[in-house]
Write a protein that holds these residues in place. Structure first.
Motif, PDB file in Angstrom:
ATOM      1  N   VAL A 169       0.821  -1.323   0.185  1.00 43.41           N
ATOM      2  CA  VAL A 169       0.018   0.046   0.100  1.00 43.41           C
ATOM      3  C   VAL A 169       0.917   1.038   0.051  1.00 43.41           C
ATOM      4  O   VAL A 169       1.765   1.424   0.765  1.00 43.41           O
ATOM      5  N   GLU A 170       0.566   2.347  -0.846  1.00 35.84           N
ATOM      6  CA  GLU A 170       1.468   3.511  -1.038  1.00 35.84           C
ATOM      7  C   GLU A 170       0.565   4.372  -0.133  1.00 35.84           C
ATOM      8  O   GLU A 170      -0.690   4.656  -0.047  1.00 35.84           O
ATOM      9  N   TRP A 171       1.425   5.184   0.825  1.00 35.23           N
ATOM     10  CA  TRP A 171       1.038   6.245   1.793  1.00 35.23           C
ATOM     11  C   TRP A 171       1.616   7.533   1.365  1.00 35.23           C
ATOM     12  O   TRP A 171       2.615   7.630   0.806  1.00 35.23           O
ATOM     13  N   ARG A 172       0.761   8.570   1.568  1.00 39.96           N
ATOM     14  CA  ARG A 172       1.018   9.917   1.675  1.00 39.96           C
ATOM     15  C   ARG A 172       0.721  10.553   2.871  1.00 39.96           C
ATOM     16  O   ARG A 172      -0.295  10.402   3.527  1.00 39.96           O
ATOM     17  N   ARG A 173       1.765  11.086   3.559  1.00 39.34           N
ATOM     18  CA  ARG A 173       1.444  11.875   4.879  1.00 39.34           C
ATOM     19  C   ARG A 173       2.409  13.587   4.784  1.00 39.34           C
ATOM     20  O   ARG A 173       3.635  13.438   4.795  1.00 39.34           O
ATOM     21  N   GLY A 174       1.708  14.555   4.560  1.00 40.21           N
ATOM     22  CA  GLY A 174       2.223  15.672   4.143  1.00 40.21           C
ATOM     23  C   GLY A 174       3.002  15.835   2.993  1.00 40.21           C
ATOM     24  O   GLY A 174       2.327  15.346   1.982  1.00 40.21           O
ATOM     25  N   GLY A 175       3.931  16.004   2.833  1.00 41.48           N
ATOM     26  CA  GLY A 175       4.942  15.931   1.782  1.00 41.48           C
ATOM     27  C   GLY A 175       5.959  14.760   1.713  1.00 41.48           C
ATOM     28  O   GLY A 175       6.619  14.903   0.713  1.00 41.48           O
ATOM     29  N   TYR A 176       5.470  13.752   2.551  1.00 41.45           N
ATOM     30  CA  TYR A 176       6.018  12.426   2.404  1.00 41.45           C
ATOM     31  C   TYR A 176       5.514  11.461   1.813  1.00 41.45           C
ATOM     32  O   TYR A 176       4.315  11.281   1.972  1.00 41.45           O
ATOM     33  N   ALA A 177       6.085  10.622   0.719  1.00 37.37           N
ATOM     34  CA  ALA A 177       5.453   9.296   0.404  1.00 37.37           C
ATOM     35  C   ALA A 177       6.162   8.080   0.790  1.00 37.37           C
ATOM     36  O   ALA A 177       7.710   8.118   0.804  1.00 37.37           O
ATOM     37  N   PHE A 178       5.555   7.147   1.263  1.00 38.66           N
ATOM     38  CA  PHE A 178       6.286   5.817   1.662  1.00 38.66           C
ATOM     39  C   PHE A 178       5.202   4.877   1.381  1.00 38.66           C
ATOM     40  O   PHE A 178       4.151   4.923   0.859  1.00 38.66           O
ATOM     41  N   ASN A 179       5.551   3.418   1.494  1.00 36.43           N
ATOM     42  CA  ASN A 179       4.909   2.253   1.722  1.00 36.43           C
ATOM     43  C   ASN A 179       4.824   1.591   2.757  1.00 36.43           C
ATOM     44  O   ASN A 179       5.522   1.770   3.822  1.00 36.43           O
TER      45      ASN A 179
ATOM     46  N   LEU B 201       3.945   6.423  12.594  1.00 29.92           N
ATOM     47  CA  LEU B 201       3.555   7.859  12.109  1.00 29.92           C
ATOM     48  C   LEU B 201       3.003   8.655  13.377  1.00 29.92           C
ATOM     49  O   LEU B 201       2.210   7.963  14.328  1.00 29.92           O
ATOM     50  N   ARG B 202       3.330   9.883  13.492  1.00 26.69           N
ATOM     51  CA  ARG B 202       3.191  10.815  14.373  1.00 26.69           C
ATOM     52  C   ARG B 202       2.633  11.907  14.118  1.00 26.69           C
ATOM     53  O   ARG B 202       2.618  12.079  13.057  1.00 26.69           O
ATOM     54  N   TRP B 203       1.950  12.583  15.145  1.00 25.73           N
ATOM     55  CA  TRP B 203       1.276  13.897  14.683  1.00 25.73           C
ATOM     56  C   TRP B 203       1.296  14.758  15.997  1.00 25.73           C
ATOM     57  O   TRP B 203       1.557  14.535  17.128  1.00 25.73           O
TER      58      TRP B 203
END
Length: 581
Positions: free
Chosen positions: A562-572, A579-581
């Protein structure tokens, strides 16, 4: 006047001031250079940790950085223990700093030395892979002794005062404590993992093996389409012939299930239908259920259950090299397309949806036999299996609680922690389209209402890229499930952390078909149909306690991930992350 020039008057006070100034400068210099040594030493330890892979352990590479760290910490300790600094120990503020730095540098030297010695001894033990069963048992025994020695050396260390320290020293102490905790945890896990592996190899043990194919996914594993038995004794392994899971329906009502599994997923009968065992990612619940199902079918009692998928077999083939399976040469590069696609194009009677037995069992058995012959790369095997285990491509459950603790320490128990989040697509179309379904998730957070919690939003996009020309066995249509040719039908399943509350969907008229407690956390699932060449987007929202927080994103075991995006970051999610907030 004495005839030789003006008289020189002795001034004791001035001399005392000069001596004190020189002493103070020496103290400052020793402290500055010692803190610098501590800084470089901790950086060397971090470099060594980054090198801790099976390949590096065989070569002993991390020991170089650890020996550098040992020398740095020793240098810092020598400077700080200088007799000239002894009076400083009795000062109210400076003394606390000095005593803390002396204890810290001494303990750090011990830890670095223990780590370097352990790596060097492990490298010597792993220099040549044993080719027989007794040799493997002896190797594991030796590794267990190395781990035990290192654990003893880093236990009960004096770290000195920890309060009211100056900034640079406090930072060094905080980082060292983190590294020491990780080292102790790592050694504990390594010991438990070796115990589990030794128990399996030394035997006699019988493990049920579930072969999952990632072309038809469940939650956190491929659908278990083949079932076999692995026997072990005296360090040797024998993997028997696999049977199609579709032929092994458990008669009657089936064994009792974990209560959460029954409440959430009982309607799919995972206690009778092997291919639905993976609807929940909690292998610590489905593993014992599989053992009970096997026994209910008359297969006898097993000591544990292993779940393997294509990436696990790929890891073994990466070490053994090509193997001959039913007249076909299979290697690490060809096994994935073969098992996920090409084997199905060779079906004999596609119109009737019949097919030859899955080849995964035959390939796994041949690969295990290649390992038994001793002709393989220990480095490649270690690297491959570690990566496969980290991606949930190897799962293990043992009846013995101590051995089960070892599988958990090795990261293969399939347990979902309280802070874990896992995304799964449970294929309900009875086709093999998961390799063509691209799954993307975009995560955003926002303060939730007035209670101070955080709202987490996960926007999922399901993109069906099934190409033209696929055979019916792969792409359908499938009358029994009501899916058109090339249509993906499945359950988007999200296992949520224990603290998650108020899960809901943005899309009107779309509801959960599954929702509620599942182990330490909870699960929600929504059914989706995605025709060939189309996309579907679903947004799941839930609240997490507090304005700041984190959860562990666990691997889905999908191929591709699964491909993920969090803000300006892309990862799988191939290996998972925090993942932090």
């Amino acid at each position: 006047p004495n005839g030789y020039g003006p008289a020189v008057r002795f001034r004791p006070a001035r001399v005392a001031v000069v001596v004190f100034d020189l002493w103070f400068l020496a103290v400052v210099a020793c402290a500055v250079f010692a803190i610098r040594d501590l800084k470089y030493g901790t950086e060397d330890v971090q470099a060594a940790r980054a090198q801790l892979t099976p390949a590096a352990l065989v070569t002993g590479e991390p020991a170089v950085a650890l020996r550098h760290a040992e020398r740095r910490f020793s240098s810092a300790h020598t400077k700080l223990a200088n007799p000239a600094l002894y009076p400083m120990r009795f000062l109210p503020i400076g003394g606390r700093q000095l005593r803390s730095a002396i204890a810290l540098s001494g303990s750090a030297e011990v830890v670095a030395s223990a780590g370097a010695k352990g790596v060097e001894q492990a490298a010597a033990a792993l220099d040549k892979a044993p080719s027989d069963g007794p040799g493997r048992i002896a190797l594991l025994t030796k590794l267990q002794g190395i781990v035990a020695t290192a654990s003893g050396e880093v236990r009960g260390l004096d770290l000195g005062p920890g309060n009211a320290l100056i900034g640079p020293l406090a930072d060094r102490r905080r980082l060292f404590l983190q590294q020491l905790t990780e080292a102790r945890t790592g050694l504990t896990n390594a010991d438990a993992g070796v115990v589990a592996l030794r128990d399996l190899l030394e035997g006699p043990r019988r493990y049920l093996v579930l072969a999952g194919n990632n072309a038809e996914m469940r939650a956190g594993s491929g659908a278990f389409l083949s079932v076999g038995v692995l026997d072990s004794s005296g360090g040797t392994l024998h993997l028997g012939e696999f049977q199609p899971a579709g032929d092994l329906l458990v008669p009657g009502p089936g064994p009792d299930m974990d209560p959460d599994l029954a409440a959430r997923w009982g309607w799919l009968e995972p206690n009778r239908e092997w291919r639905n065992l993976g609807v929940s990612p909690r292998f610590d619940a489905t593993g014992p259920l599989a053992a009970a199902m096997w026994e209910a079918r008359g297969g006898g009692r097993v000591d544990g259950v292993l779940g393997l998928d294509i990436d696990a077999i790929k890891a073994v083939l990466g070490a053994t090299g090509p193997v001959d399976v039913e007249g076909l040469q299979v290697d690490a590069g060809s096994v994935e397309p073969l098992l996920m696609h090409d084997q199905y194009t060779e079906a004999a009677t596609l119109a009737e949806h019949t097919i030859r037995r899955e080849r995964m069992g035959a390939i796994a058995g041949t690969a295990v036999n290649a390992l038994e012959q001793g002709s393989f790369s220990l480095v490649d095997l270690g690297n491959g299996l570690m990566e496969a285990a980290n991606g949930r491509h190897i799962l293990a459950w043992a009846r013995d609680p101590k051995v089960q603790a070892g599988w958990a320490a090795a990261g293969t128990s399939g347990q979902v922690p309280a802070d874990g989040l896992l995304v799964g697509l449970v294929n309900r179309g009875a086709n093999k389209l998961d390799r063509f379904l691209v799954v993307e998730s975009r995560m955003t957070t926002a303060p939730a209402k007035a209670n101070g919690d955080t709202e987490v939003a996960l926007a999922f996009t399901l993109d069906n890229r099934t190409p033209d020309g696929e055979i019916p066995y792969i792409a359908g249509p499938v009358k029994e499930t009501g899916t058109a040719a090339g249509e993906y039908r499945g359950l988007l399943s999200v296992t949520l952390p224990a603290g998650a509350t108020s899960p809901h969907l943005d899309e009107e008229g779309l509801g959960f078909v599954v929702a509620g407690k599942d182990g330490l956390g909870s699960v929600v699932a929504v059914e989706q149909r995605v025709p060939k060449g189309e996309q579907r987007t679903i947004t799941l929202r839930f609240d997490m306690p507090g304005r700041t927080g984190q959860f562990r994103l666990l691997p889905s075991a999908r191929i591709p991930p699964v491909e993920w995006r969090r803000g300006g970051y892309a990862f799988n999610d191939g290996l998972g992350r925090t993942l932090r907030w």
